[in-house]
Scaffold this active site. Structure first.
Site, PDB file in Angstrom:
ATOM      1  N   LYS A  52      10.897  51.812   6.059  1.00 45.59           N
ATOM      2  CA  LYS A  52      10.082  50.605   5.875  1.00 45.59           C
ATOM      3  C   LYS A  52       9.479  50.165   7.209  1.00 45.59           C
ATOM      4  O   LYS A  52       8.322  49.749   7.270  1.00 45.59           O
ATOM      5  CB  LYS A  52      10.937  49.486   5.246  1.00 45.59           C
ATOM      6  CG  LYS A  52      11.263  49.776   3.779  1.00 45.59           C
ATOM      7  CD  LYS A  52      12.373  48.913   3.217  1.00 45.59           C
ATOM      8  CE  LYS A  52      12.779  49.391   1.825  1.00 45.59           C
ATOM      9  NZ  LYS A  52      13.942  48.675   1.275  1.00 45.59           N
ATOM     10  N   GLN A  96      18.020  43.999   2.682  1.00 45.06           N
ATOM     11  CA  GLN A  96      18.339  45.343   2.217  1.00 45.06           C
ATOM     12  C   GLN A  96      19.639  45.301   1.406  1.00 45.06           C
ATOM     13  O   GLN A  96      20.674  44.858   1.899  1.00 45.06           O
ATOM     14  CB  GLN A  96      18.469  46.298   3.424  1.00 45.06           C
ATOM     15  CG  GLN A  96      18.699  47.751   3.043  1.00 45.06           C
ATOM     16  CD  GLN A  96      17.527  48.354   2.261  1.00 45.06           C
ATOM     17  OE1 GLN A  96      16.367  48.118   2.569  1.00 45.06           O
ATOM     18  NE2 GLN A  96      17.841  49.115   1.217  1.00 45.06           N
ATOM     19  N   ASP A 119      10.060  41.151  -2.039  1.00 41.88           N
ATOM     20  CA  ASP A 119      10.788  42.041  -2.956  1.00 41.88           C
ATOM     21  C   ASP A 119      10.783  41.493  -4.387  1.00 41.88           C
ATOM     22  O   ASP A 119      11.193  42.181  -5.317  1.00 41.88           O
ATOM     23  CB  ASP A 119      12.244  42.202  -2.488  1.00 41.88           C
ATOM     24  CG  ASP A 119      12.497  43.570  -1.863  1.00 41.88           C
ATOM     25  OD1 ASP A 119      11.697  44.482  -2.120  1.00 41.88           O
ATOM     26  OD2 ASP A 119      13.488  43.706  -1.128  1.00 41.88           O
TER      27      ASP A 119
END
Ligand code: NAD
Length: 285
Positions: A52, A96, A119
């Protein structure tokens, strides 16, 4: 059988996002910024965060990773997120997952400001997605919708069988397909006779994390198969949840692993972060 080439489409999207970032900088001075919170030393999580970060660099974004030890307290994570919520250089915040067992993941995700929730895991954005309103949509299912659109596959009226019902993959996938007027079934570990459900599907989307879960006799002729799983095979190869060699010849379209859904997830993270930066730039003016 045609391969749904996520790698190629992801590259195209990344190029568009880079251009969008350049344009935003030229017109407003704003550089899209992503903050990643990484707790512990899980090698897979570290690898994903690394990918990422590299993607952010390619797109000309600012990015920062907050690495925290396994035994970090819930309060310390909350504090860091609150700082990122206030930080004007940060447009997107990504936690994460998975987090260590002693951390309440749901509570942590709720701390992220909904306008920085790239997200799409905050209940606010989940609610907007299920009601068909605009907002941030989880990257993996969003990437799958882009991939289907690229190949002119319209889910409207199609029987879609999703295998896996997690908050990050299966459930938002179901919401997106339902919003696109598909008929949706969601299967999971407690589903009785999985084959009965997959055999009825025009589109099978599987994200269970089980090697070879979908076998040749579970797929109807000319079905479209989207393999979301990422597993490490005993010989070290990356494989999905589909018995690819046996299933692929039966399908009309199929995603490979790697090179299918995975790259699309990262491209969508960039796209969502640019969108957040554009919203923040507008709010500033
Ligand atoms: P998860 O463990 O949270 O959820 C797994 C889901 O699969 C659950 O709903 C469970 O009930 C179901 N399941 C497990 N075994 C099953 C079985 N035998 N039969 C039917 N259903 C079963 O996992 P997750 O985070 O949703 O990830 C799922 C998979 O997708 C993993 O392989 C993960 O690595 C992968 N993934 C890939 C991407 C990507 O970008 N390609 C993104 C996220 C997750």
């Amino acid at each position: 059988m045609q391969i749904l080439d996520g790698k190629a489409l992801a590259q195209k999207i990344e190029e568009k996002v880079s251009l969008g970032a350049k344009e935003l900088k030229a017109t407003t001075g704003r550089v899209p910024g992503l903050a990643v919170i990484l707790v512990g030393h899980d090698p897979a999580s570290q690898a994903y965060v690394g990918m990422k970060k590299k993607a952010c660099d390619r797109a000309g974004f600012y990015s920062v990773t907050h690495e925290m030890p396994d035994d970090i307290s819930q309060e310390a994570i909350v504090k860091t997120i609150e700082m990122m919520n206030q930080n004007p250089n940060i447009d997107g915040i990504l936690i994460q997952l998975p987090l260590p067992k002693h951390i309440d993941t749901t509570k942590i995700l709720e701390v992220v400001a909904p306008t920085k929730d790239v997200d799409g895991f905050h209940p606010y954005n989940v609610g907007r997605l299920t009601t068909g309103l605009s907002g941030f949509v989880p990257c993996t299912p969003l990437g799958i919708m882009e991939l289907l659109a690229e190949y002119k596959i319209d889910p409207k009226g199609k029987n879609c069988c999703i295998v896996g019902a997690s908050n990050i993959v299966g459930k938002p996938m179901a919401a997106l397909l339902l919003n696109a007027n598909a008929t949706v079934e969601i299967c999971h570990i407690f589903t009785d006779d999985l084959k009965k459900h997959t055999l009825n599907a025009d589109i099978i989307l599987v994200g269970a994390g089980v090697i070879n879960l979908i076998k040749e006799d579970m797929v109807q002729e000319n079905a479209i198969v989207i393999d979301i799983g990422i597993n490490r095979a005993p010989d070290g190869r990356l494989v999905g949840d589909v018995d690819y060699d046996a299933v692929a010849p039966k399908t009309s379209y199929i995603t490979p692993v790697p090179g299918g859904v995975g790259p699309m997830t990262i491209a969508m993270l960039l796209s969502n972060t640019l969108k957040a930066a554009q919203i923040h730039a507008q709010e500033e003016n």
